[in-house]
Scaffold this motif. Structure first.
Motif, mmCIF file in Angstrom:
data_model
loop_
_atom_site.group_PDB
_atom_site.id
_atom_site.type_symbol
_atom_site.label_atom_id
_atom_site.label_comp_id
_atom_site.label_asym_id
_atom_site.label_seq_id
_atom_site.Cartn_x
_atom_site.Cartn_y
_atom_site.Cartn_z
ATOM 1 N N PRO A 187 -3.984 4.901 5.439
ATOM 2 C CA PRO A 187 -4.726 3.855 4.871
ATOM 3 C C PRO A 187 -5.922 3.736 4.663
ATOM 4 O O PRO A 187 -6.479 4.241 5.791
ATOM 5 N N PRO A 214 -7.451 7.441 -6.147
ATOM 6 C CA PRO A 214 -5.750 7.767 -5.801
ATOM 7 C C PRO A 214 -5.547 8.984 -5.083
ATOM 8 O O PRO A 214 -5.270 8.717 -4.584
ATOM 9 N N ALA A 268 3.184 1.993 -3.478
ATOM 10 C CA ALA A 268 1.829 1.986 -4.529
ATOM 11 C C ALA A 268 0.942 3.442 -3.684
ATOM 12 O O ALA A 268 1.372 4.858 -5.129
ATOM 13 N N LYS A 269 1.406 4.070 -3.067
ATOM 14 C CA LYS A 269 0.922 5.226 -2.151
ATOM 15 C C LYS A 269 1.829 5.957 -2.559
ATOM 16 O O LYS A 269 1.797 7.262 -3.895
ATOM 17 N N TYR A 283 0.531 -1.015 -0.068
ATOM 18 C CA TYR A 283 0.265 -0.170 0.033
ATOM 19 C C TYR A 283 0.594 1.486 -0.165
ATOM 20 O O TYR A 283 0.542 2.440 -0.796
ATOM 21 N N ASN A 284 2.038 0.767 0.566
ATOM 22 C CA ASN A 284 2.398 2.504 1.079
ATOM 23 C C ASN A 284 3.630 2.568 -0.287
ATOM 24 O O ASN A 284 4.058 3.658 -1.143
ATOM 25 N N HIS A 304 -9.760 2.452 3.019
ATOM 26 C CA HIS A 304 -9.853 0.903 2.194
ATOM 27 C C HIS A 304 -11.162 1.346 1.339
ATOM 28 O O HIS A 304 -11.913 1.696 1.883
ATOM 29 N N HIS A 348 -4.557 -5.815 -3.620
ATOM 30 C CA HIS A 348 -2.793 -5.215 -2.825
ATOM 31 C C HIS A 348 -3.353 -3.008 -1.893
ATOM 32 O O HIS A 348 -2.330 -3.053 -1.189
ATOM 33 N N VAL A 349 -4.303 -3.063 -1.785
ATOM 34 C CA VAL A 349 -4.662 -1.593 -1.782
ATOM 35 C C VAL A 349 -5.832 -1.578 -0.956
ATOM 36 O O VAL A 349 -6.263 -0.082 -1.193
ATOM 37 N N ASN A 350 -6.326 -2.611 -0.018
ATOM 38 C CA ASN A 350 -7.067 -3.002 0.824
ATOM 39 C C ASN A 350 -8.753 -2.178 -0.370
ATOM 40 O O ASN A 350 -9.469 -2.292 1.020
#
Length: 192
Positions: free
Chosen positions: A57, A48, A7-8, A4-5, A59, A78-80
């Motif tokens: 994060p 995004p 991708a962010k 997640y981090n 969801h 994988h990004v909730n």
């Protein structure tokens, strides 16, 4: 670093300079406990954009069709993202959303249910009110203000949490709660 981090970081590196993204009011997002962020929806980039401006994060509920592409579906999982079957009362998505809140996480919703092609706010659907009434989450209104095709900065404005106590005392319906949330989003848009 979590996926997640990572991708962010990647998305932020690309989208923030491209749209000159400005985050306003992030201090209104509680640092702990369950939170529901409710935003207007003007573009496919909204999730995004809200995700990179939120310090925690998120969801998001995401329409089932987005998972049809294997690579994109893998990334979303994988990004909730939580799969939502639109047009039905998707009990599985509702249950997962409530579980996210029960675990003191952040749930991201677009109460309009679909993008507004004109940028004008549409009527919100009762799902946001359902989650607000069924949880003890802080309800934070959010407005994406601007135009993705403009040279002006795109603003993501977070308002103060909505006081749910009076709505609960009045035994407000899910739709009535959603209407209050949409009114707060409208005010954020008008003031920025």
């Amino acid at each position: 670093m979590s996926f997640y981090n990572f991708a962010k970081f990647v998305v932020k590196s690309y989208l923030k300079p491209k749209y000159k993204v400005q985050a306003i009011g992030t201090e209104n997002i509680p640092k702990k406990g369950s939170v529901i962020i409710c935003s207007n929806h003007i573009s496919n980039y909204d999730p995004p954009i809200v995700g990179i401006t939120c310090p925690r994060p998120i969801h998001f509920l995401a329409k089932e069709e987005l998972f049809n592409n294997k690579l994109f579906g893998f990334i979303l999982k994988h990004v909730n993202a939580i799969i939502l079957k639109r047009g039905t009362s998707d009990r599985n998505a509702l249950r997962q959303g409530l579980e996210v809140l029960k675990e003191d996480n952040v749930l991201g919703l677009f109460p309009e249910g679909t993008r507004s092609k004109t940028g004008d706010l549409k009527k919100g659907m009762p799902g946001a009110g359902f989650f607000a009434l069924r949880s003890k989450a802080a309800i934070v209104p959010c407005a994406v203000v601007g135009d993705y095709h403009s040279k002006q900065p795109l603003k993501v404005v977070y308002g103060q949490p909505i006081d749910m106590n009076s709505l609960r005392e009045q035994k407000a319906s899910a739709q009535e709660v959603t209407d209050v949330i949409m009114d707060e989003i409208r005010k954020l848009k008008e003031n920025h």
